[in-house]
Design a protein around this motif. Structure first.
Motif, PDB file in Angstrom:
ATOM      1  N   GLU A  11       0.974  -1.265   0.072  1.00 23.36           N
ATOM      2  CA  GLU A  11       0.147  -0.041   0.154  1.00 23.36           C
ATOM      3  C   GLU A  11       1.093   1.250  -0.207  1.00 23.36           C
ATOM      4  O   GLU A  11       0.462   2.219  -0.825  1.00 23.36           O
ATOM      5  N   ALA A  12       1.837   1.117   0.534  1.00 26.76           N
ATOM      6  CA  ALA A  12       2.934   2.303   0.803  1.00 26.76           C
ATOM      7  C   ALA A  12       3.453   2.635  -0.563  1.00 26.76           C
ATOM      8  O   ALA A  12       3.655   3.661  -1.176  1.00 26.76           O
ATOM      9  N   ALA A  13       3.856   1.533  -1.323  1.00 30.84           N
ATOM     10  CA  ALA A  13       4.593   1.620  -2.516  1.00 30.84           C
ATOM     11  C   ALA A  13       3.446   2.224  -3.659  1.00 30.84           C
ATOM     12  O   ALA A  13       4.008   3.036  -4.326  1.00 30.84           O
ATOM     13  N   VAL A  14       2.202   1.654  -3.608  1.00 28.34           N
ATOM     14  CA  VAL A  14       1.344   2.565  -4.462  1.00 28.34           C
ATOM     15  C   VAL A  14       0.950   3.727  -4.158  1.00 28.34           C
ATOM     16  O   VAL A  14       0.585   4.483  -5.011  1.00 28.34           O
ATOM     17  N   GLU A  15       0.946   4.006  -2.839  1.00 28.73           N
ATOM     18  CA  GLU A  15       0.886   5.398  -2.552  1.00 28.73           C
ATOM     19  C   GLU A  15       1.888   6.279  -2.944  1.00 28.73           C
ATOM     20  O   GLU A  15       1.444   7.406  -3.483  1.00 28.73           O
ATOM     21  N   LEU A  16       2.930   6.033  -2.992  1.00 31.07           N
ATOM     22  CA  LEU A  16       4.102   6.788  -3.463  1.00 31.07           C
ATOM     23  C   LEU A  16       3.991   6.800  -4.932  1.00 31.07           C
ATOM     24  O   LEU A  16       4.285   8.086  -5.513  1.00 31.07           O
ATOM     25  N   ALA A  17       3.702   5.933  -5.835  1.00 25.98           N
ATOM     26  CA  ALA A  17       3.502   5.985  -7.197  1.00 25.98           C
ATOM     27  C   ALA A  17       2.409   6.785  -7.546  1.00 25.98           C
ATOM     28  O   ALA A  17       2.256   7.410  -8.495  1.00 25.98           O
ATOM     29  N   ARG A  18       1.210   6.744  -6.866  1.00 26.78           N
ATOM     30  CA  ARG A  18      -0.106   7.490  -7.063  1.00 26.78           C
ATOM     31  C   ARG A  18       0.484   9.097  -6.876  1.00 26.78           C
ATOM     32  O   ARG A  18      -0.306  10.025  -7.613  1.00 26.78           O
TER      33      ARG A  18
END
Length: 131
Positions: A11-18
């Motif tokens: 979830e943190a990786a996806v938040e960073l990408a978004r």
């Protein structure tokens, strides 16, 4: 799509990408952790997540550690032949690859272009530290 042993990490990786895509939407599937919320991967959850995000153009899957790769490979066996052919299991680094892939995917790039961008994820860091 992100496959990780840790839901919090995914979830943190996806938040960073978004965060690199202000104002733009991008479907990024997550299959992370085990069924009890602990660390682990689940091939069935991965197959379900691939199916959920595959709009017909294919899916690029980024994974964190070794057994996540094995689970993703097993998940492919649960997909029909047509869908399996649209999935790329990427050896790219999870975070750096995801950020680059998300940016080009949001611009409408093809699955192959997204996968190629993910593979370049470490290049800027490598170039900087090599100099």
């Amino acid at each position: 799509m992100v496959v990780s042993h840790s839901r919090a990490l995914a979830e943190a990786a996806v938040e960073l990408a978004r965060g690199m895509l202000p104002g733009r939407e991008l479907a990024v599937g997550i299959a992370a952790g085990d069924v009890d919320g602990g660390l682990g991967t689940d091939a069935t959850a991965i197959a379900d997540a691939v199916t959920a995000v595959d709009g017909g153009d294919g899916v690029v899957v980024l994974m964190d550690l070794g057994s996540a790769v094995l689970s993703a490979e097993t998940a492919l066996e649960f997909l029909d032949d047509d869908q399996r052919a649209r999935v790329v299991l990427s050896p790219a680094p999870l975070v750096e690859g995801l950020v680059g892939a998300a940016v080009v995917a949001a611009s409408g790039a093809s699955r192959d272009r997204v996968a190629a961008e993910a593979l370049q994820g470490l290049a800027p860091k490598q170039a900087h530290l090599a100099g």
